[in-house]
Design a protein around this motif. Structure first.
Motif, PDB file in Angstrom:
ATOM      1  N   ASN A   1      -5.489  -5.920   5.447  1.00  0.00           N
ATOM      2  CA  ASN A   1      -4.753  -6.588   4.369  1.00  0.00           C
ATOM      3  C   ASN A   1      -4.731  -5.774   3.068  1.00  0.00           C
ATOM      4  O   ASN A   1      -3.935  -6.039   2.183  1.00  0.00           O
TER       5      ASN A   1
ATOM      6  N   THR B   1       1.085 -13.478  -5.211  1.00  0.00           N
ATOM      7  CA  THR B   1      -0.315 -13.095  -5.398  1.00  0.00           C
ATOM      8  C   THR B   1      -0.496 -12.533  -6.812  1.00  0.00           C
ATOM      9  O   THR B   1       0.495 -12.244  -7.496  1.00  0.00           O
TER      10      THR B   1
ATOM     11  N   TYR C   1       5.414   3.021  -0.513  1.00  0.00           N
ATOM     12  CA  TYR C   1       4.753   1.817   0.010  1.00  0.00           C
ATOM     13  C   TYR C   1       5.443   1.381   1.307  1.00  0.00           C
ATOM     14  O   TYR C   1       4.800   1.125   2.325  1.00  0.00           O
TER      15      TYR C   1
ATOM     16  N   LYS D   1       4.091   1.021   5.133  1.00  0.00           N
ATOM     17  CA  LYS D   1       4.187  -0.221   5.905  1.00  0.00           C
ATOM     18  C   LYS D   1       5.011   0.001   7.182  1.00  0.00           C
ATOM     19  O   LYS D   1       4.718  -0.595   8.222  1.00  0.00           O
TER      20      LYS D   1
ATOM     21  N   ASN E   1      -1.033  -9.732  -7.935  1.00  0.00           N
ATOM     22  CA  ASN E   1      -0.412  -8.434  -8.205  1.00  0.00           C
ATOM     23  C   ASN E   1       1.106  -8.446  -8.170  1.00  0.00           C
ATOM     24  O   ASN E   1       1.740  -7.426  -8.395  1.00  0.00           O
TER      25      ASN E   1
ATOM     26  N   ASP F   1     -13.599  -5.307   0.077  1.00  0.00           N
ATOM     27  CA  ASP F   1     -12.667  -4.880  -0.976  1.00  0.00           C
ATOM     28  C   ASP F   1     -13.361  -3.789  -1.773  1.00  0.00           C
ATOM     29  O   ASP F   1     -14.523  -3.941  -2.178  1.00  0.00           O
TER      30      ASP F   1
ATOM     31  N   ASP G   1     -14.486   1.882   0.988  1.00  0.00           N
ATOM     32  CA  ASP G   1     -13.136   2.415   0.786  1.00  0.00           C
ATOM     33  C   ASP G   1     -12.551   2.656   2.173  1.00  0.00           C
ATOM     34  O   ASP G   1     -13.035   3.500   2.927  1.00  0.00           O
TER      35      ASP G   1
ATOM     36  N   ALA H   1       4.378 -13.762  -0.714  1.00  0.00           N
ATOM     37  CA  ALA H   1       3.512 -14.697  -1.438  1.00  0.00           C
ATOM     38  C   ALA H   1       3.384 -14.277  -2.893  1.00  0.00           C
ATOM     39  O   ALA H   1       3.457 -13.089  -3.224  1.00  0.00           O
TER      40      ALA H   1
HETATM   41  N1  LIG Z   1       2.489 -10.410  -2.054  1.00  0.00           N
HETATM   42  C1  LIG Z   1       3.538 -10.261  -1.262  1.00  0.00           C
HETATM   43  O1  LIG Z   1       4.553 -10.975  -1.352  1.00  0.00           O
HETATM   44  C2  LIG Z   1       3.522  -9.213  -0.193  1.00  0.00           C
HETATM   45  C3  LIG Z   1       4.716  -8.866   0.426  1.00  0.00           C
HETATM   46  C4  LIG Z   1       4.682  -7.950   1.452  1.00  0.00           C
HETATM   47  C5  LIG Z   1       3.486  -7.414   1.856  1.00  0.00           C
HETATM   48  N2  LIG Z   1       2.334  -7.748   1.207  1.00  0.00           N
HETATM   49  C6  LIG Z   1       1.086  -7.172   1.695  1.00  0.00           C
HETATM   50  O2  LIG Z   1       0.170  -8.221   1.924  1.00  0.00           O
HETATM   51  C7  LIG Z   1      -1.168  -7.760   1.715  1.00  0.00           C
HETATM   52  C8  LIG Z   1      -1.882  -8.653   0.733  1.00  0.00           C
HETATM   53  O3  LIG Z   1      -1.137  -8.687  -0.452  1.00  0.00           O
HETATM   54  P1  LIG Z   1      -1.803  -9.160  -1.816  1.00  0.00           P
HETATM   55  O4  LIG Z   1      -0.706  -9.194  -2.804  1.00  0.00           O
HETATM   56  O5  LIG Z   1      -2.642 -10.362  -1.578  1.00  0.00           O
HETATM   57  O6  LIG Z   1      -2.744  -7.914  -2.076  1.00  0.00           O
HETATM   58  P2  LIG Z   1      -3.482  -7.477  -3.444  1.00  0.00           P
HETATM   59  O7  LIG Z   1      -2.804  -6.269  -3.950  1.00  0.00           O
HETATM   60  O8  LIG Z   1      -3.615  -8.665  -4.337  1.00  0.00           O
HETATM   61  O9  LIG Z   1      -4.927  -7.121  -2.913  1.00  0.00           O
HETATM   62  C9  LIG Z   1      -5.147  -5.989  -2.175  1.00  0.00           C
HETATM   63  C10 LIG Z   1      -6.607  -5.639  -2.312  1.00  0.00           C
HETATM   64  O10 LIG Z   1      -6.828  -4.412  -1.601  1.00  0.00           O
HETATM   65  C11 LIG Z   1      -7.888  -3.758  -2.278  1.00  0.00           C
HETATM   66  N3  LIG Z   1      -7.915  -2.330  -1.948  1.00  0.00           N
HETATM   67  C12 LIG Z   1      -7.119  -1.353  -2.440  1.00  0.00           C
HETATM   68  N4  LIG Z   1      -7.489  -0.144  -1.957  1.00  0.00           N
HETATM   69  C13 LIG Z   1      -8.528  -0.364  -1.130  1.00  0.00           C
HETATM   70  C14 LIG Z   1      -9.353   0.498  -0.359  1.00  0.00           C
HETATM   71  N5  LIG Z   1      -9.139   1.823  -0.333  1.00  0.00           N
HETATM   72  N6  LIG Z   1     -10.354  -0.038   0.375  1.00  0.00           N
HETATM   73  C15 LIG Z   1     -10.586  -1.397   0.352  1.00  0.00           C
HETATM   74  N7  LIG Z   1      -9.828  -2.253  -0.399  1.00  0.00           N
HETATM   75  C16 LIG Z   1      -8.815  -1.757  -1.118  1.00  0.00           C
HETATM   76  C17 LIG Z   1      -7.588  -3.993  -3.744  1.00  0.00           C
HETATM   77  O11 LIG Z   1      -8.765  -3.836  -4.543  1.00  0.00           O
HETATM   78  C18 LIG Z   1      -7.035  -5.411  -3.761  1.00  0.00           C
HETATM   79  O12 LIG Z   1      -8.017  -6.366  -4.144  1.00  0.00           O
HETATM   80  C19 LIG Z   1      -1.027  -6.314   1.256  1.00  0.00           C
HETATM   81  O13 LIG Z   1      -1.176  -5.447   2.369  1.00  0.00           O
HETATM   82  C20 LIG Z   1       0.385  -6.241   0.725  1.00  0.00           C
HETATM   83  O14 LIG Z   1       0.919  -4.944   0.770  1.00  0.00           O
HETATM   84  C21 LIG Z   1       2.327  -8.624   0.177  1.00  0.00           C
END
Ligand SMILES: NC(=O)c1ccc[n+]([C@@H]2O[C@H](COP(=O)([O-])OP(=O)(O)OC[C@H]3O[C@@H](n4cnc5c(N)ncnc54)[C@H](O)[C@@H]3O)[C@@H](O)[C@H]2O)c1
Length: 333
Positions: free
Chosen positions: A90, A192, A151, A155, A194, A39, A63, A190
């Protein structure tokens, strides 16, 4: 059925500081995987949780939008344990439908380019060991959720890349049956850290419970496992349900003598849109030909054919490829 274990396997998970990435890391480590937890914002909490549960993990703060960052993730796995078997893409950042240019670039860079970067970094390892699993992360935003335009575009790009890569690997398996590399996409839902929270406390509590991030991890673990039953698929997961996400075409309308005009298309618009005889296409031309009963070739055969034909334009475009590489490099700068 015996438990699906990851003993001897090494897994890298991007963006695993918290949320779903952390849960994926925990579940896989509990089942025997050694995990590189990436991360950009630091992932020490995840590493601590894994170790507290008796698992093995190292932290990586690369990154992923920088190709040297994804090379570093792969190298950390090789340095620590001499192999890498699974990559789980992820990480997430950004959003908006028409945000400013920097946000557009940053969002696409994390979701689309970051995913492609790590796949490019790991593919030589996977090819060498004839084994690998890639689990990409998509999103239901591709269905048109308001305010998610860039976004969702990122995706959607990941979904397309997943399917193309899987088809190319399937074509390679025609001549190399031992090549066991699979790539799939999870479409999670989920609560989460964010995610936005609703003002209705009871409803929010129900969401927090039903859509706990850990409920997505079992599907991710299956797609990451040797026994993963599919490749090139998109599977939705959340609140305990798993379901296949299908792209389909309708029977449509065939113009007389194959000669459409804007007017006759408009006249038959209901047929163009009619949802009957839904079919899962493998490509627009093959779908249209297939519906006429005129398509005897499989996708794998067509790809082999294109590759082995020296006159195919794919072999004569190094300048164009270079230009695309330069454009992509500018995008992540
Ligand atoms: N939460 C949902 O319901 C939902 C729905 C559809 C898709 N998603 C996808 O599921 C995945 C996980 O979701 P989440 O809510 O747990 O994610 P999140 O946003 O909580 O965490 C994503 C992490 O990615 C890290 N990150 C950002 N840029 C980065 C980089 N350049 N290099 C390395 N790390 C980096 C961030 O620091 C963050 O900790 C994501 O891809 C999200 O788009 C989530």
């Amino acid at each position: 059925m015996s438990g699906l274990r990851f003993d001897g396997r090494v897994v890298a998970i991007t963006g695993a500081k918290h949320g779903m990435g952390q849960e994926h890391a925990l579940l896989l480590a509990q089942r025997g995987a050694k995990v590189v937890v990436n991360d950009i914002a630091g992932a020490s909490e995840t590493v601590e949780r894994v170790r507290a549960a008796g698992g093995i993990a190292v932290e990586n703060n690369s990154d992923i939008t920088d190709p040297s960052g994804t090379d570093r993730i792969v190298q950390d796995a090789l340095d620590a344990w001499g192999r890498l078997d699974v990559v789980i893409n992820n990480a997430a950042w950004g959003g908006g439908t028409l945000p400013d240019h920097a946000m557009v670039q940053g969002t696409l860079a994390v979701h689309l380019i970051g995913t492609i970067n790590i796949i490019r970094s790991v593919m030589p390892i996977f090819r060498r060991q004839r084994y690998g699993r890639i689990v990409n992360t998509g999103s239901g935003s591709v269905l048109g959720i308001p305010m998610t335009g860039v976004y969702a575009a990122g995706k959607g790009g990941v979904l397309a890349h997943t399917r193309v890569l899987s088809n190319e690997l399937a074509a390679e398996r025609v001549t190399s049956p031992d090549l066991d590399i699979k790539v799939n996409l999870v479409m999670p839902a989920a609560q989460t850290p964010n995610m936005p929270r609703v003002p209705d406390e009871r409803f929010q509590a129900m969401l927090d419970n039903a859509f706990a991030p850990a409920k997505v991890s079992p599907l991710v673990a299956l797609l990451a496992h040797e026994q993963c039953p599919v490749s090139g698929e998109a599977i939705q997961a959340g609140a305990g349900r798993q379901s296949r996400f299908i792209l389909a075409t309708t029977e449509g309308w065939q113009a007389p003598d194959d000669e459409p005009t804007p007017e006759n298309i408009l006249e038959h618009w209901d047929q163009v849109m009619a949802g009957k005889d839904l079919r899962e296409p493998v490509g627009t031309m093959s779908d249209l030909l297939g519906r006429r009963g005129e398509h005897p070739y499989s996708v794998a055969e067509l790809i082999q054919w294109a590759r082995s034909d020296p006159n195919n334009p794919i072999h004569s475009r190094p300048a164009e490829q270079q230009r695309l590489r330069e454009e992509a490099a500018k995008l992540v700068e």
